[in-house]
Design a protein around this motif. Sequence first.
Motif, PDB file in Angstrom:
ATOM      1  N   ASP A 381       0.717  -0.955  -0.194  1.00  0.00           N
ATOM      2  CA  ASP A 381      -0.205   0.434  -0.050  1.00  0.00           C
ATOM      3  C   ASP A 381       0.820   1.180   0.024  1.00  0.00           C
ATOM      4  O   ASP A 381       0.504   2.223  -0.851  1.00  0.00           O
ATOM      5  CB  ASP A 381      -1.000  -0.054   1.075  1.00  0.00           C
ATOM      6  N   ALA A 382       1.605   0.961   0.759  1.00  0.00           N
ATOM      7  CA  ALA A 382       2.605   2.836   0.849  1.00  0.00           C
ATOM      8  C   ALA A 382       3.770   2.716  -0.343  1.00  0.00           C
ATOM      9  O   ALA A 382       3.703   3.921  -1.333  1.00  0.00           O
ATOM     10  CB  ALA A 382       3.887   2.777   1.608  1.00  0.00           C
ATOM     11  N   VAL A 383       4.247   1.959  -1.115  1.00  0.00           N
ATOM     12  CA  VAL A 383       4.747   2.065  -2.265  1.00  0.00           C
ATOM     13  C   VAL A 383       3.382   2.213  -3.813  1.00  0.00           C
ATOM     14  O   VAL A 383       3.703   2.940  -4.464  1.00  0.00           O
ATOM     15  CB  VAL A 383       5.546   0.537  -2.885  1.00  0.00           C
ATOM     16  N   SER A 384       2.345   2.044  -3.645  1.00  0.00           N
ATOM     17  CA  SER A 384       1.376   1.958  -4.324  1.00  0.00           C
ATOM     18  C   SER A 384       1.009   3.694  -4.120  1.00  0.00           C
ATOM     19  O   SER A 384       0.562   4.219  -4.648  1.00  0.00           O
ATOM     20  CB  SER A 384      -0.237   1.141  -4.311  1.00  0.00           C
ATOM     21  N   ASP A 385       0.103   4.190  -3.165  1.00  0.00           N
ATOM     22  CA  ASP A 385       0.698   5.580  -2.936  1.00  0.00           C
ATOM     23  C   ASP A 385       1.686   6.793  -3.164  1.00  0.00           C
ATOM     24  O   ASP A 385       1.541   7.665  -3.411  1.00  0.00           O
ATOM     25  CB  ASP A 385      -0.284   5.525  -1.370  1.00  0.00           C
ATOM     26  N   ALA A 386       2.730   6.407  -3.099  1.00  0.00           N
ATOM     27  CA  ALA A 386       4.477   6.759  -3.172  1.00  0.00           C
ATOM     28  C   ALA A 386       4.214   6.951  -5.172  1.00  0.00           C
ATOM     29  O   ALA A 386       4.521   7.680  -5.112  1.00  0.00           O
ATOM     30  CB  ALA A 386       5.087   6.250  -2.659  1.00  0.00           C
ATOM     31  N   ARG A 387       3.741   5.902  -5.752  1.00  0.00           N
ATOM     32  CA  ARG A 387       4.138   5.627  -6.877  1.00  0.00           C
ATOM     33  C   ARG A 387       2.825   7.393  -7.612  1.00  0.00           C
ATOM     34  O   ARG A 387       3.138   7.649  -8.820  1.00  0.00           O
ATOM     35  CB  ARG A 387       3.886   4.708  -7.405  1.00  0.00           C
ATOM     36  N   ALA A 388       1.418   6.998  -6.803  1.00  0.00           N
ATOM     37  CA  ALA A 388       0.362   8.223  -7.198  1.00  0.00           C
ATOM     38  C   ALA A 388       1.435   9.375  -6.918  1.00  0.00           C
ATOM     39  O   ALA A 388       0.837   9.986  -7.473  1.00  0.00           O
ATOM     40  CB  ALA A 388      -0.593   7.182  -6.446  1.00  0.00           C
ATOM     41  N   ALA A 428      -1.579   1.294  12.219  1.00  0.00           N
ATOM     42  CA  ALA A 428      -1.202   2.956  11.223  1.00  0.00           C
ATOM     43  C   ALA A 428       0.163   3.710  12.058  1.00  0.00           C
ATOM     44  O   ALA A 428       0.023   4.323  10.692  1.00  0.00           O
ATOM     45  CB  ALA A 428      -2.765   3.356  12.316  1.00  0.00           C
ATOM     46  N   ARG A 429       0.319   3.234  12.688  1.00  0.00           N
ATOM     47  CA  ARG A 429       1.819   4.138  12.963  1.00  0.00           C
ATOM     48  C   ARG A 429       3.069   2.802  12.387  1.00  0.00           C
ATOM     49  O   ARG A 429       3.801   4.041  11.684  1.00  0.00           O
ATOM     50  CB  ARG A 429       2.547   3.614  14.292  1.00  0.00           C
ATOM     51  N   LEU A 430       2.277   2.448  11.662  1.00  0.00           N
ATOM     52  CA  LEU A 430       4.014   1.043  11.142  1.00  0.00           C
ATOM     53  C   LEU A 430       3.252   1.752   9.391  1.00  0.00           C
ATOM     54  O   LEU A 430       4.800   2.114   8.873  1.00  0.00           O
ATOM     55  CB  LEU A 430       3.987  -0.185  11.018  1.00  0.00           C
ATOM     56  N   ARG A 431       2.632   1.921   8.896  1.00  0.00           N
ATOM     57  CA  ARG A 431       2.231   2.499   8.075  1.00  0.00           C
ATOM     58  C   ARG A 431       3.027   4.181   7.607  1.00  0.00           C
ATOM     59  O   ARG A 431       3.200   4.658   6.775  1.00  0.00           O
ATOM     60  CB  ARG A 431       0.746   3.214   8.180  1.00  0.00           C
ATOM     61  N   GLN A 432       2.737   4.797   9.152  1.00  0.00           N
ATOM     62  CA  GLN A 432       3.371   6.345   9.066  1.00  0.00           C
ATOM     63  C   GLN A 432       4.757   6.073   9.064  1.00  0.00           C
ATOM     64  O   GLN A 432       5.624   6.329   8.169  1.00  0.00           O
ATOM     65  CB  GLN A 432       3.173   6.419  10.209  1.00  0.00           C
ATOM     66  N   VAL A 433       5.857   4.989   9.458  1.00  0.00           N
ATOM     67  CA  VAL A 433       6.268   4.998   8.723  1.00  0.00           C
ATOM     68  C   VAL A 433       7.042   4.613   7.580  1.00  0.00           C
ATOM     69  O   VAL A 433       8.042   5.632   7.382  1.00  0.00           O
ATOM     70  CB  VAL A 433       7.623   3.535   9.485  1.00  0.00           C
ATOM     71  N   MET A 434       6.206   3.649   7.140  1.00  0.00           N
ATOM     72  CA  MET A 434       6.693   3.133   5.504  1.00  0.00           C
ATOM     73  C   MET A 434       6.426   4.788   4.573  1.00  0.00           C
ATOM     74  O   MET A 434       7.383   5.250   3.881  1.00  0.00           O
ATOM     75  CB  MET A 434       5.734   1.740   4.829  1.00  0.00           C
TER      76      MET A 434
END
Length: 572
Positions: A381-388, A428-434
């Motif tokens: 999810d984090a890489v997908s959001d970063a690509r967008a 939620a916090r681990l997602r924030q790290v990514m």
Amino acid sequence: MVRITPRSLRTRLVVGVIGIVLVMAAGIGALSTLMLRHSLMDRLDEQLTAASERAAARRQGAAPAGSDTGKAQGNDPSAQPPGDGATPPTGTSGDVPLGLDAVGQSTGTLTVIASGARGEDGSFSATSMIKAGYIDDDGTYRTLTDAECAVLLSLEVTGEPVTVSVDSLGNYRVLVTEDSTSGDIVVTGLSTTGDEKLIRTQLLAQLLIAIIGALSAALAGGTMVRAALAPLERVADTAERVASQPLARGEVSIRERVDAADVASSQEIGQVGNALNTLLGHVDEALTARQRSETQVRQFVADASHELRTPLASIRGYTELIQRSGADAVLPEDSVHALERVHSESVRMTALVEDLLLLARLDAGRELEHAEVDLVEIVVDAVSDARAAGPDHVWELNLEVLEPPAQLSPEAAAEFIPEPTLVVGDEARLRQVMVNLLANARVHTPAGSRVTTTLSRGDAGTLVIRVADDGPGIAPAVRERLFERFARADASRERRTGSTGLGMSIALAIVQSHHGSLTVESHTDADNHGTTFTVTLPTAPPPEDAACGGRPKERCSHGPHICPRVSGTCPE
């Protein structure tokens, strides 16, 4: 360059004690040996004078055979007077010098009698009559060789004892005199072999005593030094225990002190111990003051952030309300721009306040949520959001954790089922790290940079996330303070990126609260540049079940977990 490790104080003290003992032993040995040699020389000279007088009396007939017995023996216990029992060499009994057969002459005595004219150089002519002999260790009369006679007769007539080496007979103490009646030159000598043997024996004894003394000094000195330095070692142990404590942050109280018994053990150790106790007291007070100040600052930040949330929410709400309700109204362009700026800044300030609140909670040690979290889902999810968010970058995802090991056969690889990629923590916090790591790579690298995110398994039951880019890298000066709060690469604090300088510090605090680690490696060389952030998190423990007796469940090949089994198959 090889660095030489300094020797311990204990070793230096023991070596110093041994050195002093050896030097003293050498000095005492040398002095005693010289005194013994001088004493033996004086005694030998007295014996030599007595032997010369006995020989002179024998030649002049003043002492008939058998008289004055034991005179030389009294001076030399080792003397063995030949008397009538001394057997001259066969056929040479007439060649024994008169006086050598006097009663009381000891073994090792030699006599040379030379009569006749002497040349200008002092040597005797061939017509001179020379009689020479000595008494060997067995008490038998022996003759001297011509060479030995020449050595003895080359000495000047001084009437004083001198030392001379007589070929194979060794060293002799000799007395050269002139017979008052006949005018013959008489050489009387006594062997120094016994005295030299005694001196050598004493030297060996002194060497043995020195070795024993050095060993005894080493053992006793080592014990004494160890006992004397034991309090100092305990002082050092106290300092090491204090140094091993985490003093950089958090509430720290230094209770370690040097024991009063060690302080009172000696004046020197007492000075060191008192100084260390005073220092530890000052450090403890400073740490307490620091912690009090940090607590007040954290409390202020938390309170201020909490209080700011309400007005910021109101500002955002009213700006959004004006934008929606006034959509049909005609507002000046400047007013529209100002309204948009108020809204955007309120959003940015709200994010800053939320970050400050999160740091305050983490600093206060508040527990985060604990649940099983799948890292694969978070990373994808984090890489997908970063690509967008950053289409001008090249984003790559490498899920090594789902791939079979390279050493597996094709058949085993086809049936390979990866282990769960679960960790226990706050999703939620681990997602924030990514998000923070990928946003940092997007903001601080130029367009076209490649950012690769890799999820793999580490050692000892860990999962490892690596975010690597091929950007220009991080300067060493910036890298040292990268995880500090409000740290920015640009010292001018320009707001082009909108960074608050809290992203990396928040990521580090979150990872540490999950008992993990976050490290960075960066290169700025022209041929080797780029930055890699590495997150290591412990995996979730295997599920347990009461039916298994508290033992971890095993995982079947098709997915479900069962109790450990000795035999049998997984349930269908």
